[in-house]
Design an enzyme around this catalytic site. Structure first.
Site, mmCIF file in Angstrom:
data_model
loop_
_atom_site.group_PDB
_atom_site.id
_atom_site.type_symbol
_atom_site.label_atom_id
_atom_site.label_comp_id
_atom_site.label_asym_id
_atom_site.label_seq_id
_atom_site.Cartn_x
_atom_site.Cartn_y
_atom_site.Cartn_z
ATOM 1 N N HIS A 1 24.912 -10.394 -34.825
ATOM 2 C CA HIS A 1 26.004 -11.364 -34.885
ATOM 3 C C HIS A 1 26.348 -11.892 -33.488
ATOM 4 C CE1 HIS A 1 27.772 -9.384 -38.815
ATOM 5 N NE2 HIS A 1 26.664 -10.066 -39.034
ATOM 6 N N VAL B 1 12.038 -26.922 -29.007
ATOM 7 C CA VAL B 1 12.640 -27.646 -27.888
ATOM 8 C C VAL B 1 12.556 -26.779 -26.636
ATOM 9 C CG1 VAL B 1 14.793 -28.559 -26.958
ATOM 10 C CG2 VAL B 1 14.119 -29.050 -29.327
ATOM 11 N N HIS C 1 31.837 -10.836 -40.854
ATOM 12 C CA HIS C 1 30.479 -11.369 -40.805
ATOM 13 C C HIS C 1 30.584 -12.864 -40.512
ATOM 14 C CE1 HIS C 1 28.270 -7.840 -42.559
ATOM 15 N NE2 HIS C 1 29.535 -7.519 -42.773
ATOM 16 N N PRO C 2 29.888 -13.356 -39.479
ATOM 17 C CA PRO C 2 30.246 -14.677 -38.941
ATOM 18 C C PRO C 2 29.524 -15.872 -39.541
ATOM 19 C CG PRO C 2 28.754 -13.583 -37.447
ATOM 20 C CD PRO C 2 29.021 -12.613 -38.565
ATOM 21 N N GLN C 3 28.742 -15.707 -40.625
ATOM 22 C CA GLN C 3 28.107 -16.917 -41.128
ATOM 23 C C GLN C 3 29.141 -17.893 -41.697
ATOM 24 O OE1 GLN C 3 25.222 -17.099 -44.217
ATOM 25 N NE2 GLN C 3 26.451 -16.106 -45.775
#
Length: 601
Positions: free
Chosen positions: A535, A265, A581-583
């Site tokens: 992150h 995109v 950890h941001p997942q």
């Protein structure tokens, strides 16, 4: 040769065929239509959650556009231990580089971002957590929306998480608290498999030093991240679990879902106005392989375009579309369609610092990882039976800690609350330094520390109207007194950890600049070796719906301020980086976003 480079070179020594997926389009000409109810930009953690949840209604049509390639049959992606070989400088990566970092002696370094189905969930190191309830309650406070509070968000654990037994079948008593978790959701989460030499030493230290208590469950679900415990990872039966292998796989047979890879995109096009707001329901994309752009490569959303391109891709697309700060767009002669000065600002990331110790004997993995034949045999073993160390994550334990009140004196505490950690410790039984190549000889133990509450703020900004030119990425690492103070204190802490009696017959000394003893020497060590855990968050931050675009980029329902038909669902909307950890937070954010989108349809 770095261990990751050796692993990358050897993955072709084994043949692996992943689970069969439904057909994914690879060419724009294969699109059967140009109009869908929803067009999702990015097939990462969040984008594929949204795709799954919206297509639960068979009357809702969804198109997902992904710039990268398929993750199917990609050995580095699917084998857990090979995570470090997925990025950087590979076909699976956007292959970004940060601008020179003054806080890191003006160094630059690669900035990994997954460029394939699953996004960074197919390229990360799979650690899975949720943060503290204080993290989520702060989002609720900043957005004036209690729907983001932990009391509401925790309901999504049930539909998201699927705890599975470790594939080696070991007893997991005291490694996880089952009552906190879900066993029925989409994403498989498991504990480490296989013992490492250092496992008993790490655990024994938690009983020898009160500073490092044992944490029975490192997910954060019960608001207890502090302490050291066993890593929970998105993997199952020797395979990585990503948003592609879970959320997409379970929705792929739905005829109302279309996924197209190789579709980059490049901008959103204005489609008039709705209720006095400028609408953006047209999406222009290019063939990512040939960089071909034609007027025919456009699709339209009847209801919404959902940007899930991540904390780098999302602000880049917004800026190319004329949504951003006039000071950023005017030099490029891009008309400002929505004056949104916070687009690309407020960037936050977790600085990662490898701290290397030398060890006695050959109990580390270093000798194995230097040996091409041994690594090749291990990959072949994994390919045939999903066993061996390649079937495990690269780490077995991790831990979290806060600065005490004395060390915080003179600083405003940036943590979300008094039980949220300031830094992390990650234990690896081999050399794990992405900045420095492993020596040709020797055995090593790495304790990486990550700053979880950075006060430094960076930016993502385009510098060309050419969408194929990467934006300027500036995490602005270690730019404040608090950040360098805290990461220096984290080094002192892990040196105390390594001096515990448990390590007396294993660790023989600190390596290189870790031998420093003064604050100045340890700060210099940090500036020399720090890079990123990749992150990034907060480049399209959320603020209260009643506030103007000058205060933030999205409303509390994640709709773009000043726009109609446009919503952002990825970590760029979080006003503060989570202390983990941001997942996990990315998945949870997307689960609630799906409910918000359905409610507004």
């Amino acid at each position: 040769m770095k261990a990751a480079s050796l692993l990358s070179a050897l993955v072709t020594s084994a043949v692996f065929f992943g689970p069969a997926l439904a057909i994914t389009l690879t060419e724009p000409s294969q699109l059967s239509g140009k109009t869908y109810d929803y067009v999702i930009v990015g097939a990462g953690n969040a984008g594929l959650v949204i795709a799954n949840r919206l297509t639960e209604n068979p009357a809702t049509t969804v198109l997902v556009l992904e710039a990268g390639i398929s993750d199917q049959n990609q050995i580095p992606v699917m084998a857990p231990f090979l995570g470090p070989s997925v990025t950087p400088d590979t076909p699976y990566d956007w292959n970004y580089t940060v601008v020179a970092q003054p806080g890191l002696d003006n160094r630059t370094y690669p900035y990994p971002r997954g460029r394939l189905l699953g996004g960074s969930s197919s390229a990360n190191y799979m650690i899975h957590q949720y943060g503290t309830n204080e993290d989520w309650n702060r989002v609720a406070a900043v957005s004036s929306d209690q729907g983001w509070s932990w009391n509401n968000m925790k309901q999504y654990i049930k539909r998201h998480e699927k705890i599975v037994p470790p594939s080696d079948g070991h007893n997991t008593t005291d490694q996880l608290i089952p009552s906190l978790h879900s066993f029925t959701g989409e994403l498989q989460i498991s504990l480490p498999i296989g013992n490492q030499t250092t496992d008993p030493f790490v655990i024994a230290t938690t009983s020898q030093l009160k500073e490092f208590p044992y944490n029975e469950d490192t997910s954060g679900i019960n608001n207890n991240l502090l302490g050291i415990g066993w890593a929970q990872s998105s993997m199952d039966d020797g395979l990585r679990a990503s948003s592609s292998s879970s959320y997409l796989a379970s929705a792929n047979s739905r005829p109302n879902l279309t996924v197209m890879i190789n579709a980059m995109v490049i901008k959103l096009l204005s489609t008039g106005s709705t209720n006095g707001l400028k609408a953006f329901r047209n999406v222009q994309f290019a063939d990512a392989r040939t960089k071909t752009v034609t007027p025919a490569f456009q699709v339209q959303a009847r209801k919404e375009v959902i940007l899930s391109a991540g904390s780098v891709g999302t602000p880049q697309i917004l800026q190319l579309s004329g949504i951003g700060a006039p000071a950023d767009l005017a030099p490029l002669h891009i008309p400002v369609l929505i004056n949104s000065p916070q687009v690309g600002r407020n960037m936050q990331d977790h600085p990662l610092l490898p701290n290397i110790f030398t060890v006695s004997g050959n109990g580390s993995l270093d000798d194995t990882l230097r040996n091409a034949s041994a690594v090749g045999a291990a990959i072949s073993q994994w390919a045939s039976s999903k066993t061996g160390f390649i079937a495990n994550n690269v780490i077995n334990q991790l831990g979290f800690a806060r600065l005490n009140s004395t060390l915080l004196k003179g600083f405003t505490d940036p943590a979300a609350g008094p039980t949220s950690p300031h830094y992390e410790m990650i234990f690896a039984n081999f050399w794990l330094d992405p900045v420095v190549t492993v020596p040709a000889t020797g055995n090593f133990f790495t304790i990486l520390t990550a700053l979880l509450t950075p006060t430094s703020r960076g930016s993502v900004k385009i510098h060309s109207t050419n969408p194929f030119v990467a934006p300027l990425i500036d995490p602005n690492m270690l730019a404040t007194d608090f950040d360098i103070h805290t990461i220096t204190e984290s080094v002192k802490a892990i040196k105390r950890f390594a001096a515990a009696p448990a390590w007396s017959n294993y660790i023989t000394g600190a390596f290189g600049t870790l031998n420093g003893t003064t604050d100045a020497q340890l700060a210099a060590h940090a500036r020399l070796h720090t890079s990123t855990v990749f992150h990034p968050t907060s480049t399209a931050s959320m603020t209260a719906t009643s506030k103007s675009p000058s205060s933030g980029v999205v409303n509390s329902d994640l709709t773009v301020k000043g726009a109609a038909g446009l919503r952002i669902v990825d970590l760029s909307v979080l006003p503060f980086i989570p202390s983990c950890h941001p997942q996990g937070p990315a998945y949870m954010l997307a689960e609630r976003a799906a409910d918000l989108i359905k409610a507004s349809a």
